[in-house]
Design a protein around this motif. Structure first.
Motif, mmCIF file in Angstrom:
data_model
loop_
_atom_site.group_PDB
_atom_site.id
_atom_site.type_symbol
_atom_site.label_atom_id
_atom_site.label_comp_id
_atom_site.label_asym_id
_atom_site.label_seq_id
_atom_site.Cartn_x
_atom_site.Cartn_y
_atom_site.Cartn_z
ATOM 1 N N ALA A 1 0.663 -1.351 -0.012
ATOM 2 C CA ALA A 1 0.073 0.298 -0.129
ATOM 3 C C ALA A 1 0.457 0.935 0.196
ATOM 4 O O ALA A 1 1.117 2.701 -0.677
ATOM 5 C CB ALA A 1 -1.092 -0.258 0.767
ATOM 6 N N ALA A 2 1.874 0.870 1.024
ATOM 7 C CA ALA A 2 2.683 2.763 1.100
ATOM 8 C C ALA A 2 3.428 2.556 -0.125
ATOM 9 O O ALA A 2 3.961 3.986 -0.621
ATOM 10 C CB ALA A 2 3.730 2.394 1.881
ATOM 11 N N MET A 3 3.687 1.486 -0.908
ATOM 12 C CA MET A 3 4.440 1.572 -2.151
ATOM 13 C C MET A 3 3.588 1.897 -3.922
ATOM 14 O O MET A 3 3.946 2.163 -4.689
ATOM 15 C CB MET A 3 4.986 0.939 -2.116
ATOM 16 N N LEU B 1 -7.338 -0.979 -2.359
ATOM 17 C CA LEU B 1 -6.692 -2.842 -2.906
ATOM 18 C C LEU B 1 -6.457 -3.166 -4.109
ATOM 19 O O LEU B 1 -6.724 -2.238 -4.966
ATOM 20 C CB LEU B 1 -8.478 -3.441 -3.674
ATOM 21 N N PRO B 2 -5.180 -3.212 -4.302
ATOM 22 C CA PRO B 2 -4.574 -3.697 -5.803
ATOM 23 C C PRO B 2 -5.230 -5.057 -6.440
ATOM 24 O O PRO B 2 -5.831 -5.202 -5.794
ATOM 25 C CB PRO B 2 -3.121 -3.779 -5.107
ATOM 26 N N THR B 3 -4.530 -5.249 -7.325
ATOM 27 C CA THR B 3 -5.596 -6.110 -8.411
ATOM 28 C C THR B 3 -4.623 -7.860 -7.865
ATOM 29 O O THR B 3 -3.049 -7.424 -8.534
ATOM 30 C CB THR B 3 -5.388 -6.060 -9.917
ATOM 31 N N PHE B 4 -4.342 -8.481 -7.969
ATOM 32 C CA PHE B 4 -4.084 -10.128 -7.927
ATOM 33 C C PHE B 4 -3.730 -10.535 -9.380
ATOM 34 O O PHE B 4 -4.826 -11.039 -10.115
ATOM 35 C CB PHE B 4 -4.608 -10.940 -6.611
ATOM 36 N N ALA B 5 -2.730 -11.257 -9.544
ATOM 37 C CA ALA B 5 -2.543 -12.260 -10.821
ATOM 38 C C ALA B 5 -1.801 -13.830 -9.665
ATOM 39 O O ALA B 5 -0.503 -12.748 -10.065
ATOM 40 C CB ALA B 5 -1.832 -11.360 -12.191
#
Ligand code: GLU
Length: 477
Positions: free
Chosen positions: A200-202, A231-235
């Motif tokens: 999150a910080a990055m 939220l980021p997206t995940f792969a």
């Protein structure tokens, strides 16, 4: 703006799985004109070593996977990790658990005995202040656990695997986020918490990593929610399997990029092959490509869900393709240190070495083949069994004698290949054998075996360093 990261733990040399994850991150970043960053996850103080960080960075550079910003060092961010844990404690979303190792072992043994999956039974989730004080008075230390609601439904849309869902009850009970420590301190923060805080910080937009992290993703999503972070997206990329379909491991011989490098694989072939471990080329595209060619068309739609089997034949084929495209100059540059390592000295003029490289290029699969195949040009080889048999064939010695006489009266110097071929025909006539016998015998004499590159070029290279006559004479004695 896409921002992706590779988060290697410097507890070993650059692993093939990490390298493949790096390739997918890099390709996606380049495809999206985004940013690829590194985070060195060095919070395991005992196992992390600066030389491993060095090795990982060098390995990535060797593969051509350049990063865009100064790497983030995770251990330097520990105060932010502790702050996040404190905020979870303050909100009652995390708590101290005083259960001792032996109590936890007894709990797991009991679960096993009644055929239950091992999980923490949340026994200290709702301690009263008095109970806590009593544990502290006993001198017990505590871990910090994050509450996982059994009824929680965790869903995300994975770029590779599509709709994913997990139940809170499948995550093993309330999760430890800080190591055991006295009750007035926050112990060392642990992986899942730390990764969420750092990603999150990055401002990481896409977390691309191996399938072995899927259960972590479910836990991390709960932490994002609890900490109120976007939220980021995940792969999740498929696992790399060995030829038997099991997860590639130390037992398969090679796990580190170092190993491939030492075996004579080129970075282009390794990067190309890593891409094919899980990604398939769009219709009409060749399987031999550069990283930037792959980046231009990369998408997660073409990443497979099924495990990717490691295929040595394909890797060797790619490596050969790369080597066959090298110029003599480039090959000479790469082989010179390897030859020097064998103590081989090249003649003063570069042209001999370049001609030798031109001879070797088409038959190379591994760079190191350029050492084995060059050996008879630097050291007089022993005569192998097949060479001895050839030289014992009727007429073979007579043909060799005839060639020796010709060379004694007129050394190779300046002879062109047509004349050399004519000599072979003349020697065959003089010895009363077929030309093939002369050719095989000459090869046996020069290389000590019957296999090898183009005969006339081999002869010319040895003649230029005065090695042809002595080797022919040796056969007669
Ligand atoms: N340090 C972790 C690993 O090497 C990172 C996993 C992740 O990408 O979150 O497996």
């Amino acid at each position: 703006m896409v921002r992706v990261r590779l988060a290697p733990s410097p507890t070993g040399t650059l692993h093939i799985g990490t390298a493949r994850t790096a390739v997918f991150n890099w390709l996606y970043a380049k495809h999206e004109q985004g940013t690829f960053v590194l985070r060195i996850e060095d919070t395991d103080k005992e196992r992390s070593k600066p030389e491993f960080t060095q090795n990982i960075l060098e390995g990535l550079q060797w593969l051509g996977l350049n990063w865009d910003e100064e790497p983030v060092i995770q251990s330097e961010r520990v105060s932010q990790h502790r702050e996040a844990i404190q905020s979870l404690l303050d909100q009652g979303l995390a708590y101290r658990c005083y259960a001792s190792e032996s109590e936890l072992t007894a709990m797991r043994d009991a679960q096993k005995a009644s055929n239950q999956a091992p999980r923490y039974d949340n026994r200290h989730r709702n301690l009263t202040p008095d109970q806590e004080q009593a544990f502290q008075a006993e001198g017990r230390e505590s871990v910090i656990r994050f509450r996982i609601d059994d009824a929680a439904e965790i869903r995300w849309n994975d770029l590779v695997r599509g709709a994913m869902s997990w139940r809170g009850s499948d995550l093993g009970g309330d999760m430890v986020i800080a190591r055991r420590a006295p009750a007035d301190v926050i112990g060392d923060p642990l992986y899942n918490l730390v990764v969420v805080v750092d990603d999150a910080a990055m401002e990481i937009t896409h977390v691309i990593r191996g399938e072995d992290h899927i259960a972590n993703t479910a836990k991390q999503l709960l932490l994002y929610e609890a900490l109120g972070l976007p939220l980021p997206t995940f792969a999740h990329a498929p696992l790399i399997l060995n030829s038997e379909g099991r997860k590639l491991s130390k037992r398969d011989g090679v796990t580190s990029i170092n190993d491939f490098r030492a075996m004579g694989y080129t970075p282009d072939a390794i990067a190309n092959y890593m891409t094919l471990l899980g990604w398939s080329v769009p219709e009409g595209m060749e399987e031999r490509f550069s990283l930037s060619e792959a980046a231009a068309v990369f998408s997660f739609e073409r990443v497979n869900k099924a495990g990717a089997r490691f295929d040595w034949d394909k890797l060797n084929w790619l490596n050969a393709q790369v080597l066959h495209g090298w110029t003599s100059e480039h090959l000479l540059k790469k082989l010179t240190p390897l030859w020097a390592g064998r103590g081989w000295e090249q003649p003063n003029s570069n042209s001999w070495s370049l001609d030798l490289c031109a001879l070797l290029v088409p038959s190379l699969t591994l760079l190191n083949d350029g050492v084995d195949q060059a050996a008879p040009f630097f050291e007089c080889p022993e005569l192998q069994e097949d060479a001895l048999e050839q030289l014992a064939v009727d007429g073979a010695k007579a043909a060799v004698t005839n060639l020796i006489e010709r060379l004694e009266s007129k050394p190779w110097d300046g002879m062109d290949t047509d004349q050399a071929k004519a000599w072979l025909g003349d020697a065959a006539k003089a010895a009363g054998v077929k030309k093939g016998v002369v050719m095989k015998s000459l090869r046996a004499a020069l290389l000590g075996r019957l296999q090898g590159p183009d005969l006339i070029t081999t002869w010319s290279l040895l003649a230029r360093i005065g090695e042809d006559l002595p080797r022919l004479r040796r056969c007669l004695s």
